[in-house]
Design a protein around this motif. Structure first.
Motif, PDB file in Angstrom:
ATOM      1  N   ASP A 119       0.766  -1.190   0.130  1.00 33.33           N
ATOM      2  CA  ASP A 119      -0.102  -0.060  -0.046  1.00 33.33           C
ATOM      3  C   ASP A 119       0.960   1.214   0.059  1.00 33.33           C
ATOM      4  O   ASP A 119       0.859   2.234  -0.709  1.00 33.33           O
ATOM      5  N   ASN A 123       1.364   4.083  -2.778  1.00 30.04           N
ATOM      6  CA  ASN A 123       1.079   5.598  -2.619  1.00 30.04           C
ATOM      7  C   ASN A 123       2.226   6.402  -3.191  1.00 30.04           C
ATOM      8  O   ASN A 123       1.923   7.519  -3.535  1.00 30.04           O
ATOM      9  N   LYS A 662      -2.890   9.771  -0.236  1.00 32.28           N
ATOM     10  CA  LYS A 662      -3.695   8.654  -0.036  1.00 32.28           C
ATOM     11  C   LYS A 662      -3.132   7.940   1.290  1.00 32.28           C
ATOM     12  O   LYS A 662      -1.865   7.727   1.377  1.00 32.28           O
ATOM     13  N   THR A 664      -1.758   5.655   4.111  1.00 32.26           N
ATOM     14  CA  THR A 664      -1.213   4.161   4.304  1.00 32.26           C
ATOM     15  C   THR A 664      -0.809   4.117   5.732  1.00 32.26           C
ATOM     16  O   THR A 664      -0.391   4.877   6.136  1.00 32.26           O
ATOM     17  N   GLU A 668       0.659   5.565   9.744  1.00 29.55           N
ATOM     18  CA  GLU A 668      -0.627   5.621  10.309  1.00 29.55           C
ATOM     19  C   GLU A 668      -0.562   6.636  11.581  1.00 29.55           C
ATOM     20  O   GLU A 668      -1.615   7.662  11.761  1.00 29.55           O
ATOM     21  N   ARG A 689     -12.106  11.712   5.754  1.00 31.86           N
ATOM     22  CA  ARG A 689     -11.655  10.894   4.559  1.00 31.86           C
ATOM     23  C   ARG A 689     -10.371  10.113   4.838  1.00 31.86           C
ATOM     24  O   ARG A 689     -10.435   8.946   4.520  1.00 31.86           O
ATOM     25  N   ILE A 690      -9.641  10.584   5.657  1.00 34.36           N
ATOM     26  CA  ILE A 690      -8.158   9.742   5.864  1.00 34.36           C
ATOM     27  C   ILE A 690      -8.653   8.856   6.952  1.00 34.36           C
ATOM     28  O   ILE A 690      -8.020   7.690   6.838  1.00 34.36           O
ATOM     29  N   GLU A 692     -11.265   7.145   7.373  1.00 32.97           N
ATOM     30  CA  GLU A 692     -12.132   6.095   6.624  1.00 32.97           C
ATOM     31  C   GLU A 692     -11.301   5.172   5.704  1.00 32.97           C
ATOM     32  O   GLU A 692     -11.518   3.934   5.664  1.00 32.97           O
ATOM     33  N   HIS A 693     -10.087   5.900   5.084  1.00 31.57           N
ATOM     34  CA  HIS A 693      -9.245   4.954   4.416  1.00 31.57           C
ATOM     35  C   HIS A 693      -8.266   4.288   5.455  1.00 31.57           C
ATOM     36  O   HIS A 693      -7.804   3.164   5.023  1.00 31.57           O
ATOM     37  N   GLN A 697      -7.397  -0.483   7.110  1.00 29.01           N
ATOM     38  CA  GLN A 697      -6.107  -0.874   7.161  1.00 29.01           C
ATOM     39  C   GLN A 697      -5.746  -1.551   8.671  1.00 29.01           C
ATOM     40  O   GLN A 697      -4.938  -2.348   8.755  1.00 29.01           O
TER      41      GLN A 697
END
Length: 879
Positions: A119, A123, A662, A664, A668, A689-690, A692-693, A697
């Motif tokens: 991932d 990215n 994006k 990853t 984190e 948004r961050i 939820e991504h 993970q």
């Protein structure tokens, strides 16, 4: 191109080979390759000697600098090794900022899982403006399904800027048909690689063989079926052939038959000294003049290498300086088979010499392989014992497992080597085999007399058993083992003493050794017993002891047992005074700062972090950028808690993160810090948004503490947006996991917004005061959260403690006497009853209960249930 030197990387594997002089320009194939880059995948399937590598070298050189090259071999059947080399290959062709990040990513292995690594790799590639090609040559060496699955995942989700080209003798073992159907994949097979009539003519013209007629060229192409290696072998033999037609008629058959015939012809025609050189050096997978001299005993081996290259003798340069070479695999394979069949003793002796030669150069990967090929398992074992710490540091445990499995079943490993084998079995998840080997070892050690060797073995067994316990949860055998040796002082075996369990995480609790945030009374008990055993054996300074201790420090803080946390933190600090292990020291610094903040000494907490961040080059004794980034992220969180937004924004610029990135898992902790900053800036949607991504993970990595923090932040952001129900749903999930693990500080450290949110959760979910209940709260949520847990959390917020302190300072006489109903209400509040339950108990309506509660609060001078209980206890109104 970035310049990079690293002892664990062979530059020759990631250096694009330089094309030989006089190659035929195979325009039709080069055009196919260039056209294929508009899709995502190119596959080249053909037998050995078909010209795959030569074609790719021509194409890659013509395509420019953005072509990453990785030449694979049998040692690459290890996911960590494979992906590390892929990252280093890509770093060679990326622009400097991206290349540095790619190198940091490569060095994060093996701490990152394969999914998290891929991932993050994708990215980095998504941010590129220029296309990049990744060529994987000789992929047929790869047999590990984990690598196949990872590569398939990469191809499925890679950015449009990346194109992957794979050359192999056999088809890849993962589906490519879907990309063929979408015209995003081209395949070049053996038929297309065959030399055409015109290409064959060009080949012989450039080879300097001018006397061949068109008919003779046709016959050679027919006999060799346009096979590149066959054409080249024929050209070498034809140099001295007197009757070309008769020579052409002298061989026939498939590729193997042609190769055997032509190789014999080529070897027979070589000058004696060059033939001897080839037979001697063909055992080597790669060579330079020094290694060749060790095998041949000839100090002029460099000249022989040059002669072989000029003779066009299947010698492939591996670097631009022409220092390192290898023979074509087909040619090397033939010569090796010739040696094994006709000179078996010579084959073994040459491999033994090669092993010693590579070992003398510190190239132990090759040294071990050649010792195995020589059948000198004693030497292979000696080299393994010497080499294992370095391979463990690289995380290439599958390589170690392959070596151990290479020993014949009848060969008896030394106890020390068998113990190392057991450790590798633990690291590769073969727990039953590890247990069997450890059991056998323990039985063998009981036969030894008291000696330093016995103590070293017991020390190693203790270490390996401890790792097996943490990996598999098998406590029984560990307790049985330590029960036989509690009073023995054991040496800290140097092979295991400094095994590093944390190379990427800001807190030890986030690592596998720290159980990824799982906390329980059992984990505390095991951790405490474990540390006691290690201390009893004199292992207070071992990294495993310190990491377990630091993990408990963090656990005690999370449980709000600050006294125990402080005491153990002082012990860790004293024991790590002379160490320079950032995986231990960074978590320790963060915990020091947290404890100071909890003690309302925020200025000192800032000083603790600043002392490191302000060090020369901001790298604190060579820790490197990733560790500095983690401390910077923590410093930003401190500024946000203090309300220092300008300072937080200024530091965030150092992390080079953006809401547009994006997210990853590799970063984190830093991304969650950015989320906190965005929340303070009222950019809730960008922050969400961050999150939820990142949430799936964190769930994939089973990082409990990360999952809890993610839901907490989503709850507070939804609350800011006025999405009340969504906020409570996220809070419920965080609380459910929090109660399972006894989490306290994760909630309390969020301050007043969390206290208010918990108050609303108690009213709506626990007491149902807004008409809600756990049953209709919403589908898809985990189990119930107890009211006792919620109330216990709320009592610990500094604001609640201040309010209760103020209530305690009020004169006792100011409280009016309570009625019998009000006393009953207090009793029910203490039991955690909801308004509905109180109404049923007292045979009253819920509306009446609310009125009575309001009067009760007024009498006590409080505004909440928690405050009412505290004040009532202080006034002696509760028994």
């Amino acid at each position: 191109m970035i310049t990079w030197t690293d002892a664990i990387i062979l530059k020759t594997k990631i250096t694009l080979p330089f094309p030989k002089d006089g190659l035929v320009e195979r325009e039709r194939l080069l055009q196919s390759l260039s056209g294929g880059v508009h899709g995502r995948l190119t596959l080249i399937y053909a037998p050995a000697g078909s010209g795959k590598t030569t074609l790719l070298t021509q194409w890659a050189r013509s395509e420019g600098v953005n072509c990453a090259w990785l030449a694979l071999d049998g040692r690459d059947n290890d996911p960590v090794r494979f992906w590390r080399y892929a990252a280093f290959a890509l770093a060679e062709v990326l622009p400097v900022p991206a290349a540095l990040r790619m190198l940091e990513l490569a060095n994060a292995l093996p701490s990152l899982s394969a999914d998290a690594f891929l991932d993050a790799l994708m990215n980095e590639l998504y941010g590129l403006s220029e296309p990049v090609k990744l060529v994987l040559d000789d992929y047929h060496w790869i047999e590990d399904d984990r690598i196949h699955n990872g590569l398939s995942y990469l191809i499925d989700y890679m950015p449009p800027t990346l194109h992957v080209t794979i050359a192999s003798r056999k088809e890849v073992p993962f589906p490519a048909s879907k990309w063929l159907s979408k015209r995003e994949c081209i395949v070049i097979d053996a038929d297309r690689l065959q030399f055409t009539r015109d290409e064959s003519e060009q080949f012989y013209h450039k080879s300097g063989i001018m006397r061949l007629t068109p008919r003779q060229i046709d016959r050679i192409a027919e006999r060799t079926e346009g096979w590149a290696a066959g054409l080249q072998l024929a050209s070498l033999s034809l140099r001295t052939a007197e009757d070309v037609d008769r020579w052409i008629e002298g061989f026939y058959g498939d590729h193997r038959d042609v190769a055997d015939y032509l190789f014999q012809e080529v070897l027979a025609q070589l000058p004696a000294d060059l033939r001897s050189f080839v037979l001697t050096t063909a055992v080597l997978d790669r060579m330079d003049a020094g290694i060749c001299s060790l095998l041949t005993g000839d100090p002029a081996s460099g000249d022989k290498l040059d002669a072989a290259r000029r003779f066009n003798l299947f010698l492939i340069p591996l670097d631009l300086k022409h220092d390192w070479f290898r023979y074509h695999h087909l040619f090397a394979g033939f010569v090796r088979e010739h040696l094994k069949r006709h000179q078996p003793d010579e084959w073994l002796q040459l491999n033994l010499l090669a092993s010693r030669g590579f070992a003398s150069r510190g190239l132990l990967d090759e040294a071990v392989d050649h010792a195995m090929a020589a059948g000198d398992y004693a030497e292979a074992g000696r080299l393994l014992e010497q080499h294992i710490p370095a391979v463990l540091e690289r995380g290439e445990v599958s390589v170690l497992l392959r070596w151990f499995e290479g020993f014949p079943p009848a060969y008896e490993l030394s106890m020390e080597l068998s113990l190392l084998y057991a450790f590798v079995l633990v690291l590769t998840g073969h727990f039953a085999q590890a247990e069997a080997r450890l059991g056998s070892l323990e039985a063998s050690t009981r036969m030894l007399k008291e000696s330093e060797r016995l103590k070293q073995l017991q020390s190693g067994i203790l270490f390996v058993r401890s790792n097996l316990m943490f990996a598999s949860g098998d406590f029984t055998n560990w307790f049985a083992f330590i029960g036989t040796m509690l009073d023995d002082i054991l040496p800290a075996n140097p092979t295991y003493y400094m095994f590093n369990y944390n190379k990427t995480e800001p807190l030890v609790r986030r690592t596998a050794l720290g159980l990824k945030g799982v906390l329980s009374a059992d984990t505390e008990k095991i951790g405490t017993l474990f540390m006691g055993v290690l201390a009893a054996h004199g292992w207070q300074g071992s990294l495993i002891h310190l990491y377990v201790k630091q993990s408990l420090v963090e656990g005690y803080y999370e449980w709000n047992r600050l006294g125990e946390c402080s005491q153990m933190l002082q012990e860790v600090t004293a024991l790590t005074e002379k160490l320079n292990v950032p995986g231990l020291l960074v978590p320790m610094l963060i915990m020091k700062a947290r404890m100071l903040i909890a003690d309302d000494r925020t200025a000192l907490a800032h000083d603790v972090i600043d002392e490191v961040l302000d060090a020369p080059l901001s790298s604190s004794a060579g820790w490197g950028a990733p560790w500095v980034h983690l401390l910077t992220a923590f410093k930003i969180r401190m500024h946000l808690s203090d309300g220092q937004m300008p300072a937080a924004k200024k530091l965030m610029a150092r992390l080079e993160l953006s809401a547009k990135d994006k997210p990853t898992f590799q970063r984190e902790y830093e991304m969650m810090t950015l989320v906190r900053l965005l929340g303070k800036q009222r950019k809730e949607n960008e922050a969400l948004r961050i999150l939820e991504h990142l949430l799936p993970q964190s769930e994939r990595e089973q990082l409990v503490s990360g999952i809890v923090e993610n839901h907490i932040l989503q709850a507070m952001l939804k609350e800011q947006l006025g999405q009340k129900t969504a906020a409570l749903r996220h809070l419920h999930t965080a609380l459910f996991l929090g109660e399972q693990n006894g989490y306290i500080r994760s909630f309390v450290d969020e301050g007043k917004p969390m206290m208010s949110l918990l108050g609303r959760y108690e009213a709506v979910v626990i007491r149902g005061e807004s008409g809600g209940s756990n049953e209709d709260f919403g589908a898809g949520l985990p189990g119930e959260v107890s009211g006792d847990y919620i109330r216990a959390l709320m009592e610990l917020f500094p604001m609640a403690m201040q309010e209760t302190a103020a209530a305690a300072a009020a004169p006792a006489a100011s409280a009016e006497p309570l009625s019998r109903s009000e006393s009953e209400l207090l009793r029910l509040i203490g039991q955690g009853a909801s308004n509905k339950e109180m109404a049923a108990e007292l045979a009253l309506s819920e509306g009446t209960i609310k009125v009575y509660l309001s009067r009760l609060y007024e009498k006590l001078g409080v505004s909440s249930r928690t405050q009412a209980l505290v004040t009532a206890r202080q006034l002696g109104l509760l028994s």
